[in-house]
Scaffold this active site. Structure first.
Site, short mmCIF file in Angstrom:
data_model
loop_
_atom_site.label_atom_id
_atom_site.label_comp_id
_atom_site.label_asym_id
_atom_site.label_seq_id
_atom_site.Cartn_x
_atom_site.Cartn_y
_atom_site.Cartn_z
N LYS A 1 42.39 35.63 43.01
CA LYS A 1 41.08 36.52 43.24
C LYS A 1 40.26 35.79 44.10
O LYS A 1 39.75 34.52 44.05
CB LYS A 1 40.29 36.61 41.96
CG LYS A 1 39.56 37.73 41.88
CD LYS A 1 39.33 37.98 40.29
CE LYS A 1 38.23 38.80 39.99
NZ LYS A 1 37.46 38.88 38.75
C1 E4P Z 1 35.95 41.40 37.12
O1 E4P Z 1 36.92 41.24 38.15
C2 E4P Z 1 34.85 41.06 37.36
O2 E4P Z 1 34.68 39.65 37.52
C3 E4P Z 1 33.74 41.44 36.19
O3 E4P Z 1 34.39 42.94 35.97
C4 E4P Z 1 32.56 41.31 36.42
O4 E4P Z 1 31.82 42.16 35.29
P1 E4P Z 1 29.96 41.73 34.95
O5 E4P Z 1 29.32 42.49 35.97
O6 E4P Z 1 29.84 42.52 33.67
O7 E4P Z 1 30.03 40.38 35.09
#
Ligand code: E4P
Length: 218
Positions: free
Chosen positions: A87
């Site tokens: 990622k």
């Molecule tokens: C996933 O890949 C993201 O890091 C995550 O969904 C972020 O979510 P949030 O905005 O609720 O922190």
């Protein structure tokens, strides 16, 4: 539509896996820190544990912001398990790193995407997934689901293979709306996934059938 769970919590991952509808996991540094994981060895061991619980892709985020750090960390994470997806943030260095890993056949998830232009660059670099953040856009009075639809339309028009992974999902209705917008994947908190089951007529129907089944007991 694939369902990923958006957590590093092993119990929640197990619960979603047992439900039989889980296609993968996404994590980020905030979710990992929330589990109290400290140190490189513990981080790597945790990712391995997640990969043992689920069968699908597990997104592991690099911590570095510079290209060389992203490549080094990404290589180490990719070596942990075949299910690991690297990622990377949608920055200049992140896009370069997406290109590097995609050319090596390593799956990537380009994260922190807030515009269709960012999604286009991620797709051109060969990202496996692009992660538009629905909830964080809604938080600033923008329209996260509209962005999902816009990206899906552009990717379909040009035939990009990059999958649209709706992230920052905060509740059950977000899942429904992203599904209608054509997202390939939604990464969700467990509560939002379980929320899809909620209907008072289902509960009432089960109650009636159980009561009537008892009447037939010998
Ligand atoms: C996933 O890949 C993201 O890091 C995550 O969904 C972020 O979510 P949030 O905005 O609720 O922190």
């Amino acid at each position: 539509m694939k369902f990923f769970i958006d957590t590093a919590n092993l119990e929640q991952i197990k619960e979603a896996q047992e439900l039989g509808v889980l296609d993968g996991v996404t994590t980020n540094p905030s979710l990992m820190a929330k589990e109290g994981i400290k140190g490189d060895a513990a981080i790597k061991a945790h990712y391995k544990q997640i990969c043992e619980i689920v069968e699908g892709d597990v997104s592991a985020e690099v911590f570095g912001t510079e290209y060389d750090d992203m490549i080094r960390q990404g290589e180490e994470l990719a070596a942990l398990h075949s299910q690991i997806t690297i990622k990377l943030p949608c920055t200049k260095d992140g896009i370069r790193a997406v290109k590097y890993f995609s050319e090596k056949g390593v799956k990537t998830n380009c994260t922190l995407v807030f515009t269709v232009g960012q999604a286009l660059l991620a797709a051109k670099a060969g990202a496996t997934y692009v992660s538009p953040f629905v909830g964080r856009l809604d938080d600033i009075s923008s329209d996260g689901v509209a962005l999902i639809k816009e990206i899906v339309d552009v990717f379909n028009y040009y035939g990009y293979q990059t999958q649209v992974l709706a992230a920052s999902i905060r509740h059950t209705q977000h899942i429904i709306d992203c599904m209608k917008a054509g997202a390939d994947v939604a990464t969700c908190p467990l509560k939002a996934i379980l929320g899809l089951l909620n209907h008072p007529l289902t509960d009432k129907g089960v109650e009636i059938f159980v009561a009537d089944a008892r009447k037939m007991e010998g």
